[in-house]
Design a protein around this motif. Structure first.
Motif, PDB file in Angstrom:
ATOM      1  N   ALA A  40       0.817  -1.217   0.000  1.00 42.65           N
ATOM      2  CA  ALA A  40       0.000   0.000   0.000  1.00 42.65           C
ATOM      3  C   ALA A  40       0.851   1.268   0.000  1.00 42.65           C
ATOM      4  CB  ALA A  40      -0.923  -0.002   1.211  1.00 42.65           C
ATOM      5  N   GLY A  41       2.153   1.123   0.157  1.00 36.70           N
ATOM      6  CA  GLY A  41       3.044   2.272   0.108  1.00 36.70           C
ATOM      7  C   GLY A  41       3.355   2.885   1.454  1.00 36.70           C
ATOM      8  N   ILE A  42       3.006   2.172   2.548  1.00 37.44           N
ATOM      9  CA  ILE A  42       3.332   2.677   3.886  1.00 37.44           C
ATOM     10  C   ILE A  42       4.826   2.496   4.132  1.00 37.44           C
ATOM     11  CG2 ILE A  42       2.768   2.536   6.335  1.00 37.44           C
ATOM     12  CD1 ILE A  42       0.389   3.237   4.579  1.00 37.44           C
ATOM     13  N   GLU A  43       5.483   3.544   4.606  1.00 31.52           N
ATOM     14  CA  GLU A  43       6.934   3.438   4.827  1.00 31.52           C
ATOM     15  C   GLU A  43       7.222   2.426   5.941  1.00 31.52           C
ATOM     16  OE1 GLU A  43       7.658   5.387   8.711  1.00 31.52           O
ATOM     17  OE2 GLU A  43       9.176   4.742   7.265  1.00 31.52           O
ATOM     18  N   PRO A  44       8.391   1.776   5.899  1.00 27.64           N
ATOM     19  CA  PRO A  44       8.648   0.591   6.726  1.00 27.64           C
ATOM     20  C   PRO A  44       8.393   0.758   8.218  1.00 27.64           C
ATOM     21  CG  PRO A  44      10.329   0.781   5.047  1.00 27.64           C
ATOM     22  CD  PRO A  44       9.491   2.020   4.946  1.00 27.64           C
ATOM     23  N   LEU A  45       8.926   1.807   8.855  1.00 30.74           N
ATOM     24  CA  LEU A  45       8.757   1.958  10.295  1.00 30.74           C
ATOM     25  C   LEU A  45       7.286   2.124  10.653  1.00 30.74           C
ATOM     26  CD1 LEU A  45       9.904   2.205  13.121  1.00 30.74           C
ATOM     27  CD2 LEU A  45      10.254   4.658  12.711  1.00 30.74           C
ATOM     28  N   ALA A  46       6.577   2.935   9.885  1.00 31.11           N
ATOM     29  CA  ALA A  46       5.148   3.144  10.129  1.00 31.11           C
ATOM     30  C   ALA A  46       4.375   1.851   9.908  1.00 31.11           C
ATOM     31  CB  ALA A  46       4.606   4.244   9.226  1.00 31.11           C
ATOM     32  N   ALA A  47       4.779   1.078   8.899  1.00 29.94           N
ATOM     33  CA  ALA A  47       4.095  -0.191   8.618  1.00 29.94           C
ATOM     34  C   ALA A  47       4.293  -1.169   9.769  1.00 29.94           C
ATOM     35  CB  ALA A  47       4.622  -0.787   7.312  1.00 29.94           C
ATOM     36  N   ILE A  48       5.527  -1.276  10.282  1.00 30.25           N
ATOM     37  CA  ILE A  48       5.816  -2.199  11.380  1.00 30.25           C
ATOM     38  C   ILE A  48       5.066  -1.783  12.642  1.00 30.25           C
ATOM     39  CG2 ILE A  48       7.635  -2.996  12.931  1.00 30.25           C
ATOM     40  CD1 ILE A  48       9.556  -2.830  10.511  1.00 30.25           C
ATOM     41  N   ALA A  49       5.088  -0.484  12.951  1.00 31.35           N
ATOM     42  CA  ALA A  49       4.415   0.001  14.154  1.00 31.35           C
ATOM     43  C   ALA A  49       2.902  -0.171  14.053  1.00 31.35           C
ATOM     44  CB  ALA A  49       4.766   1.471  14.386  1.00 31.35           C
ATOM     45  N   THR A  50       2.329   0.171  12.907  1.00 37.21           N
ATOM     46  CA  THR A  50       0.886   0.026  12.700  1.00 37.21           C
ATOM     47  C   THR A  50       0.481  -1.436  12.739  1.00 37.21           C
ATOM     48  OG1 THR A  50       0.844   2.047  11.355  1.00 37.21           O
ATOM     49  CG2 THR A  50      -1.024   0.545  11.115  1.00 37.21           C
ATOM     50  N   ASN A  51       1.301  -2.284  12.131  1.00 36.28           N
ATOM     51  CA  ASN A  51       1.009  -3.718  12.129  1.00 36.28           C
ATOM     52  C   ASN A  51       1.064  -4.295  13.540  1.00 36.28           C
ATOM     53  OD1 ASN A  51       0.725  -6.378  10.661  1.00 36.28           O
ATOM     54  ND2 ASN A  51       2.641  -6.733  11.740  1.00 36.28           N
ATOM     55  N   LYS A  52       2.001  -3.818  14.352  1.00 30.84           N
ATOM     56  CA  LYS A  52       2.095  -4.333  15.724  1.00 30.84           C
ATOM     57  C   LYS A  52       0.857  -3.952  16.530  1.00 30.84           C
ATOM     58  CE  LYS A  52       5.111  -6.319  16.847  1.00 30.84           C
ATOM     59  NZ  LYS A  52       5.333  -7.776  16.790  1.00 30.84           N
ATOM     60  N   PHE A  53       0.283  -2.794  16.242  1.00 31.90           N
ATOM     61  CA  PHE A  53      -0.938  -2.379  16.949  1.00 31.90           C
ATOM     62  C   PHE A  53      -2.097  -3.305  16.610  1.00 31.90           C
ATOM     63  CE2 PHE A  53      -4.848   0.020  17.465  1.00 31.90           C
ATOM     64  CZ  PHE A  53      -4.676   0.594  18.716  1.00 31.90           C
ATOM     65  N   GLN A  54      -2.284  -3.584  15.314  1.00 32.33           N
ATOM     66  CA  GLN A  54      -3.400  -4.453  14.955  1.00 32.33           C
ATOM     67  C   GLN A  54      -3.132  -5.900  15.388  1.00 32.33           C
ATOM     68  OE1 GLN A  54      -3.966  -7.005  12.472  1.00 32.33           O
ATOM     69  NE2 GLN A  54      -1.759  -7.148  12.076  1.00 32.33           N
ATOM     70  N   ALA A  55      -1.866  -6.322  15.374  1.00 34.61           N
ATOM     71  CA  ALA A  55      -1.527  -7.674  15.827  1.00 34.61           C
ATOM     72  C   ALA A  55      -1.844  -7.836  17.313  1.00 34.61           C
ATOM     73  CB  ALA A  55      -0.051  -7.965  15.567  1.00 34.61           C
ATOM     74  N   ALA A  56      -1.524  -6.813  18.093  1.00 35.19           N
ATOM     75  CA  ALA A  56      -1.840  -6.856  19.525  1.00 35.19           C
ATOM     76  C   ALA A  56      -3.344  -6.943  19.730  1.00 35.19           C
ATOM     77  CB  ALA A  56      -1.272  -5.628  20.223  1.00 35.19           C
ATOM     78  N   SER A  57      -4.101  -6.222  18.910  1.00 35.80           N
ATOM     79  CA  SER A  57      -5.562  -6.280  19.011  1.00 35.80           C
ATOM     80  C   SER A  57      -6.065  -7.688  18.741  1.00 35.80           C
ATOM     81  CB  SER A  57      -6.194  -5.297  18.012  1.00 35.80           C
ATOM     82  OG  SER A  57      -7.600  -5.409  18.008  1.00 35.80           O
ATOM     83  N   ALA A  58      -5.514  -8.340  17.719  1.00 35.87           N
ATOM     84  CA  ALA A  58      -5.954  -9.691  17.363  1.00 35.87           C
ATOM     85  C   ALA A  58      -5.617 -10.684  18.463  1.00 35.87           C
ATOM     86  CB  ALA A  58      -5.303 -10.123  16.049  1.00 35.87           C
ATOM     87  N   THR A  59      -4.398 -10.620  18.991  1.00 35.41           N
ATOM     88  CA  THR A  59      -4.010 -11.603  19.998  1.00 35.41           C
ATOM     89  C   THR A  59      -4.730 -11.374  21.321  1.00 35.41           C
ATOM     90  OG1 THR A  59      -2.054 -10.231  20.494  1.00 35.41           O
ATOM     91  CG2 THR A  59      -1.742 -12.097  19.015  1.00 35.41           C
ATOM     92  N   VAL A  60      -4.950 -10.107  21.687  1.00 38.02           N
ATOM     93  CA  VAL A  60      -5.718  -9.815  22.904  1.00 38.02           C
ATOM     94  C   VAL A  60      -7.162 -10.295  22.730  1.00 38.02           C
ATOM     95  CG1 VAL A  60      -6.688  -7.964  24.322  1.00 38.02           C
ATOM     96  CG2 VAL A  60      -4.270  -7.910  23.675  1.00 38.02           C
ATOM     97  N   SER A  61      -7.720 -10.072  21.529  1.00 31.85           N
ATOM     98  CA  SER A  61      -9.082 -10.525  21.250  1.00 31.85           C
ATOM     99  C   SER A  61      -9.209 -12.034  21.393  1.00 31.85           C
ATOM    100  CB  SER A  61      -9.493 -10.094  19.831  1.00 31.85           C
ATOM    101  OG  SER A  61     -10.727 -10.662  19.454  1.00 31.85           O
ATOM    102  N   ALA A  62      -8.279 -12.766  20.797  1.00 38.96           N
ATOM    103  CA  ALA A  62      -8.316 -14.222  20.874  1.00 38.96           C
ATOM    104  C   ALA A  62      -8.143 -14.697  22.318  1.00 38.96           C
ATOM    105  CB  ALA A  62      -7.221 -14.822  19.992  1.00 38.96           C
ATOM    106  N   THR A  63      -7.247 -14.041  23.054  1.00 42.16           N
ATOM    107  CA  THR A  63      -7.035 -14.406  24.454  1.00 42.16           C
ATOM    108  C   THR A  63      -8.312 -14.208  25.261  1.00 42.16           C
ATOM    109  OG1 THR A  63      -4.698 -13.774  24.305  1.00 42.16           O
ATOM    110  CG2 THR A  63      -5.640 -13.956  26.505  1.00 42.16           C
ATOM    111  N   CYS A  64      -9.001 -13.088  25.025  1.00 41.36           N
ATOM    112  CA  CYS A  64     -10.263 -12.825  25.725  1.00 41.36           C
ATOM    113  C   CYS A  64     -11.309 -13.883  25.384  1.00 41.36           C
ATOM    114  CB  CYS A  64     -10.784 -11.435  25.369  1.00 41.36           C
ATOM    115  SG  CYS A  64      -9.799 -10.076  26.032  1.00 41.36           S
TER     116      CYS A  64
END
Length: 264
Positions: A40-64
């Motif tokens: 999508a053209g997101i620069e690497p650091l922003a992509a990694i940081a944004t991805n970690k936020f959504q990944a945390a949401s997914a894993t917290v959701s599954a844990t709940c």
């Protein structure tokens, strides 16, 4: 920074929904979302940081979702989660110091070994096995090491936690899935706590993807509980193999480059 429009946000949210579903069952969600963010053209650091936020949401959701079913052993799991959190934070802090080419070369091999283990071993849920190490040793040695790996690199961390719970703690597959998701959520949050300080998270995109990942993880967790090893085992094998292939095909992977040269 790339200009975000509604269509792009919806496409990336859909990718996060799929990633959350697969990640709740077998791990590997980041293999879907991170490449899509790069495309999508997101620069690497922003992509990694944004991805970690959504990944945390997914894993917290599954844990709940697993916790609501009473499938999380909080007494044993909480100390391991704390150490996993610390490992994730330390990994994120060390991201510029550890040579990534070493991880890029080793991780595909480890993922293939994980897939081979589950492909050729008896179905682990038939009975719990004898633990190879104590919970305390797992807490102090294994959880922070895998958490550190998640903070610094990440692909396959859910599968590694799952395999460690099966082999080292003697847990059956469903129990290992639940505990692995708790530890994965912890190291995600540890890494996210560091990445968020960088100011690189694209919040409108991160929130949309996090919501979609949360929903996907709920669906994945319920599917895992309902269908058990009939779904988890083959999906885990497939996800590990796909992740290994994806990492080997990466042009920056030294092992993939060596295989390419050998082939030609």
């Amino acid at each position: 920074m790339i200009e975000l429009d509604l269509n792009l946000i919806l496409i990336l949210a859909l990718a996060a929904l799929m990633a959350g579903f697969f990640d709740a069952i077998a791990g590997g969600g980041g293999l879907i979302t991170l490449p899509v963010l790069f495309i999508a053209g997101i620069e690497p650091l922003a992509a990694i940081a944004t991805n970690k936020f959504q990944a945390a949401s997914a894993t917290v959701s599954a844990t709940c979702a697993f916790a609501r079913k009473g499938m999380i052993d909080w007494k044993r799991g909480s100390p391991m989660a704390v150490m996993s959190f610390i490992g994730g934070a330390l990994g994120a802090l060390s991201i510029s110091y550890v040579p990534k080419h070493i991880l890029q070369a080793c991780v595909p091999i480890l993922l293939i070994l994980v897939a081979a283990y589950f492909a050729f071993s008896p179905t682990p849920n038939e009975q719990a096995r004898q633990a190879k190490i104590s919970t305390s040793l797992f807490c102090m040695a294994v959880a922070p090491v895998i958490g550190f790996y998640d903070g610094i690199f990440g692909p396959g961390v859910g599968s590694f936690f799952m395999l460690a719970c099966v082999i080292l703690l003697g847990q059956h597959l469903i129990q290992a899935v639940c505990n692995a998701k708790l530890l994965n959520a912890a190291c995600n949050l540890g890494a996210l706590s560091v990445f968020s300080l960088s100011g690189a998270i694209i919040w409108p995109l991160a929130l949309a993807m996090a919501f979609a990942a949360f929903v996907g993880a709920q669906l994945g967790a319920r599917s895992a509980v309902r269908f058990g090893p009939r779904l988890i085992k083959p999906l885990l094998i497939c996800v590990c193999c796909i992740m290994a292939l994806k990492l080997l095909l990466d042009t920056e992977n030294p092992l993939g480059e060596w295989l390419h040269l050998r082939a030609f």
